[in-house]
Design a protein around this motif. Structure first.
Motif, PDB file in Angstrom:
ATOM      1  N   GLY A 318       0.858  -1.179   0.000  1.00  0.00           N
ATOM      2  CA  GLY A 318       0.000   0.000   0.000  1.00  0.00           C
ATOM      3  C   GLY A 318       0.889   1.222   0.000  1.00  0.00           C
ATOM      4  N   MET A 319       0.563   2.198  -0.809  1.00  0.00           N
ATOM      5  CA  MET A 319       1.427   3.371  -0.865  1.00  0.00           C
ATOM      6  C   MET A 319       0.624   4.625  -1.137  1.00  0.00           C
ATOM      7  N   GLU A 320       1.224   5.770  -0.767  1.00  0.00           N
ATOM      8  CA  GLU A 320       0.693   7.089  -1.070  1.00  0.00           C
ATOM      9  C   GLU A 320       1.806   7.909  -1.714  1.00  0.00           C
ATOM     10  N   PHE A 321       1.461   8.620  -2.765  1.00  0.00           N
ATOM     11  CA  PHE A 321       2.435   9.421  -3.500  1.00  0.00           C
ATOM     12  C   PHE A 321       1.998  10.878  -3.497  1.00  0.00           C
ATOM     13  N   SER A 322       2.936  11.769  -3.248  1.00  0.00           N
ATOM     14  CA  SER A 322       2.653  13.208  -3.246  1.00  0.00           C
ATOM     15  C   SER A 322       3.678  13.927  -4.113  1.00  0.00           C
ATOM     16  N   GLY A 323       3.215  14.893  -4.910  1.00  0.00           N
ATOM     17  CA  GLY A 323       4.129  15.736  -5.662  1.00  0.00           C
ATOM     18  C   GLY A 323       4.179  15.434  -7.140  1.00  0.00           C
ATOM     19  N   ASP A 324       5.305  15.821  -7.747  1.00  0.00           N
ATOM     20  CA  ASP A 324       5.515  15.668  -9.187  1.00  0.00           C
ATOM     21  C   ASP A 324       7.020  15.499  -9.389  1.00  0.00           C
ATOM     22  N   ILE A 325       7.430  14.408 -10.046  1.00  0.00           N
ATOM     23  CA  ILE A 325       8.862  14.096 -10.126  1.00  0.00           C
ATOM     24  C   ILE A 325       9.571  14.816 -11.270  1.00  0.00           C
ATOM     25  N   ILE A 331      17.471  10.783  -5.640  1.00  0.00           N
ATOM     26  CA  ILE A 331      16.494  10.032  -4.863  1.00  0.00           C
ATOM     27  C   ILE A 331      17.105   9.695  -3.511  1.00  0.00           C
ATOM     28  N   VAL A 332      16.333   9.893  -2.442  1.00  0.00           N
ATOM     29  CA  VAL A 332      16.793   9.575  -1.092  1.00  0.00           C
ATOM     30  C   VAL A 332      15.769   8.648  -0.438  1.00  0.00           C
ATOM     31  N   TYR A 333      16.253   7.578   0.170  1.00  0.00           N
ATOM     32  CA  TYR A 333      15.375   6.615   0.829  1.00  0.00           C
ATOM     33  C   TYR A 333      15.474   6.752   2.344  1.00  0.00           C
ATOM     34  N   ARG A 334      14.353   6.525   3.001  1.00  0.00           N
ATOM     35  CA  ARG A 334      14.340   6.293   4.449  1.00  0.00           C
ATOM     36  C   ARG A 334      13.746   4.908   4.657  1.00  0.00           C
ATOM     37  N   GLY A 335      14.584   3.962   5.027  1.00  0.00           N
ATOM     38  CA  GLY A 335      14.166   2.573   5.111  1.00  0.00           C
ATOM     39  C   GLY A 335      14.661   1.809   3.902  1.00  0.00           C
ATOM     40  N   ASP A 336      14.446   0.504   3.930  1.00  0.00           N
ATOM     41  CA  ASP A 336      14.937  -0.391   2.881  1.00  0.00           C
ATOM     42  C   ASP A 336      13.826  -0.671   1.868  1.00  0.00           C
ATOM     43  N   PRO A 337      14.006  -0.247   0.610  1.00  0.00           N
ATOM     44  CA  PRO A 337      12.953  -0.489  -0.396  1.00  0.00           C
ATOM     45  C   PRO A 337      12.599  -1.971  -0.554  1.00  0.00           C
ATOM     46  N   GLU A 338      13.573  -2.844  -0.403  1.00  0.00           N
ATOM     47  CA  GLU A 338      13.308  -4.267  -0.594  1.00  0.00           C
ATOM     48  C   GLU A 338      12.398  -4.833   0.491  1.00  0.00           C
ATOM     49  N   SER A 339      12.290  -4.145   1.613  1.00  0.00           N
ATOM     50  CA  SER A 339      11.408  -4.599   2.688  1.00  0.00           C
ATOM     51  C   SER A 339       9.955  -4.205   2.435  1.00  0.00           C
ATOM     52  N   LEU A 340       9.740  -3.374   1.418  1.00  0.00           N
ATOM     53  CA  LEU A 340       8.412  -2.820   1.115  1.00  0.00           C
ATOM     54  C   LEU A 340       7.826  -2.065   2.302  1.00  0.00           C
ATOM     55  N   GLU A 341       8.723  -1.429   3.064  1.00  0.00           N
ATOM     56  CA  GLU A 341       8.303  -0.557   4.163  1.00  0.00           C
ATOM     57  C   GLU A 341       9.318   0.587   4.239  1.00  0.00           C
ATOM     58  N   PHE A 342       9.029   1.659   3.514  1.00  0.00           N
ATOM     59  CA  PHE A 342      10.007   2.738   3.392  1.00  0.00           C
ATOM     60  C   PHE A 342       9.326   4.013   2.894  1.00  0.00           C
ATOM     61  N   VAL A 343      10.089   5.091   2.934  1.00  0.00           N
ATOM     62  CA  VAL A 343       9.683   6.367   2.340  1.00  0.00           C
ATOM     63  C   VAL A 343      10.772   6.760   1.358  1.00  0.00           C
ATOM     64  N   VAL A 344      10.389   7.279   0.206  1.00  0.00           N
ATOM     65  CA  VAL A 344      11.360   7.727  -0.787  1.00  0.00           C
ATOM     66  C   VAL A 344      11.030   9.154  -1.184  1.00  0.00           C
ATOM     67  N   VAL A 360       4.104   2.700   5.090  1.00  0.00           N
ATOM     68  CA  VAL A 360       4.419   3.586   6.213  1.00  0.00           C
ATOM     69  C   VAL A 360       3.313   4.640   6.210  1.00  0.00           C
ATOM     70  N   TRP A 361       2.656   4.811   7.361  1.00  0.00           N
ATOM     71  CA  TRP A 361       1.441   5.612   7.349  1.00  0.00           C
ATOM     72  C   TRP A 361       1.569   6.871   8.206  1.00  0.00           C
ATOM     73  N   ASP A 362       0.644   7.781   7.992  1.00  0.00           N
ATOM     74  CA  ASP A 362       0.542   9.037   8.742  1.00  0.00           C
ATOM     75  C   ASP A 362       1.741   9.946   8.533  1.00  0.00           C
ATOM     76  N   VAL A 363       2.296   9.929   7.317  1.00  0.00           N
ATOM     77  CA  VAL A 363       3.427  10.808   7.026  1.00  0.00           C
ATOM     78  C   VAL A 363       3.165  11.721   5.822  1.00  0.00           C
ATOM     79  N   VAL A 364       1.981  11.607   5.219  1.00  0.00           N
ATOM     80  CA  VAL A 364       1.703  12.400   4.015  1.00  0.00           C
ATOM     81  C   VAL A 364       1.782  13.893   4.302  1.00  0.00           C
ATOM     82  N   ASP A 365       1.221  14.325   5.416  1.00  0.00           N
ATOM     83  CA  ASP A 365       1.258  15.762   5.743  1.00  0.00           C
ATOM     84  C   ASP A 365       2.694  16.261   5.849  1.00  0.00           C
ATOM     85  N   ASP A 366       3.559  15.459   6.465  1.00  0.00           N
ATOM     86  CA  ASP A 366       4.970  15.858   6.612  1.00  0.00           C
ATOM     87  C   ASP A 366       5.647  15.936   5.242  1.00  0.00           C
TER      88      ASP A 366
END
Length: 387
Positions: A318-325, A331-344, A360-366
């Protein structure tokens, strides 16, 4: 008494009508839809509802009685064929007319098509027909590794179908997320048994599959096409409104005519945050754009500057995307993408221009606050969540 007409009875149009009433407008509201269904939300059509989860009634924007209760004249199964700007009138195919004082165009988009027979997913009837066909099919071929294509692939695998995806780009979601994150989605689907064919295009849909541009033929019980959608700009263009990739509007969602507005998939609007026009096809744009257009129609000061937002659910991801690339250089990661639990985060010139949170939830506002701030970030702090 003023009459406000809304052409397009989707989410944007329905929320615009609701906002007009919420803001105290007591004139006539006419909401015109080409489909026979009252306004509904489209995301479930390629997600839960396609997989048989949830009740049909849950997809609708308002209960059936809401329109009469709020004096919204909902006209379904009616297609506007012409807008006469000089006369402030819309005309229907049977020659009848509907005058307006102000007009909102929220006609959405229509799937891009390929030659030959094929299944497309845009309406609730499309979804219900596809659900039945998935239950009966053994093999499904999907043209396009787009959001719709991949969500349909996940639904087809859940239905027990063998799935092949054909995509001319080098990986999945290449334009939406770039190759690095697109590869992550490609690997996810491959791990679920999806046969992914990148770098090859479908030239034609045949009676039993597709013919590729290379000449190769692939067979399948069912072919689903998800190669994007084109905005329904014909009415606007024929009326003489300014149109490029969508109906051009300012930040107040006003078109080149002062009494005509546009919102949702069909609008290409100036975005104050990005300093350029954007056409955003996602659900959140219709949800918020319709109300913004309604307030603008009422003469309120509006600067529609929502950060573009999208979400998806595919298998356990499950994911949420914000912005325009567009224009990103890092690209900067927080967490391991291979774990499927991260923020990029996607950066341009050291500033965050887009972010995606995966499981990873409740971070869209940030994330959206970082995008809005335009500050140059410390990448180490960004990667540890201390920014």
């Amino acid at each position: 008494m003023a009459t406000y007409v809304i052409v397009g009875a989707g989410l944007a149009g329905a929320k615009a009508a609701q906002t007009l009433r919420d803001e105290g407008f007591d004139g006539e509201i006419v909401l015109i839809g080409a489909e026979d269904e009252r306004p509904y939300e489209r995301p479930p059509l390629s997600k839960d509802y396609l997989q048989g989860k949830g009740e049909r009634e849950q997809i609708f924007v308002h209960p059936a009685e809401w329109y009469a209760d709020n004096a919204v004249d909902l006209r379904l199964g009616r297609r506007v064929t012409r807008i006469e700007l000089d006369h402030h009138v819309v005309r229907f195919g049977d020659g009848s007319r509907q005058p307006y004082d102000k007009l909102l165009i929220a006609t959405g988009a229509t799937p891009r098509r390929l030659p030959g027979p094929g299944t497309y997913l845009r309406t609730v009837k499309d979804c219900e027909a596809l659900k039945e066909r998935l239950a009966a099919a053994e093999s499904v071929l999907i043209v396009g590794a787009s959001w719709i294509g991949l969500e349909t692939a996940a639904a087809a695998r859940a239905a027990g179908c063998g799935v092949t995806v054909v995509e001319p780009e080098p990986t999945a979601l290449n334009r939406a997320l770039g190759p690095e994150l697109g590869d992550l989605f490609a690997r996810l689907h491959a791990s679920k048994g999806v046969d992914l064919r990148f770098g090859t295009a479908a030239a034609e849909i045949t009676d039993n599959g597709v013919r590729l541009s290379s000449g190769e033929r692939l067979s399948a019980d069912l072919v689903v096409v998800g190669i994007g959608a084109a905005p329904e700009v014909g009415l606007a263009r024929d009326a003489g409104l300014d149109v490029e990739h969508g109906i051009l509007t300012d930040a107040a969602l006003r078109t080149s005519h002062p009494d005509v507005f546009a919102a949702g998939d069909v609008a290409e609007s100036f975005h104050p945050l990005y300093g350029r026009r954007l056409r955003v096809e996602h659900w959140a744009n219709a949800l918020h754009g319709g109300p913004a257009a309604a307030r603008s129609m009422l003469g309120q000061e509006v600067a529609y500057d929502r950060v573009p937002y999208f979400y998806t659910d595919q298998y356990e991801l499950g994911m949420e995307f914000s912005g325009d690339i567009e224009g990103y250089d890092e690209i900067v990661y927080r967490g391991d993408p291979e774990s499927l639990e991260f923020v990029v985060y996607w950066l341009r010139g050291g500033r965050v221009i887009a972010g995606m949170n995966v499981n990873v939830w409740d971070v869209v506002d940030d994330i959206q606050e970082l995008i809005r701030s335009g500050v140059i970030v410390d990448q180490k702090e960004l990667s540890t969540g201390q920014q």
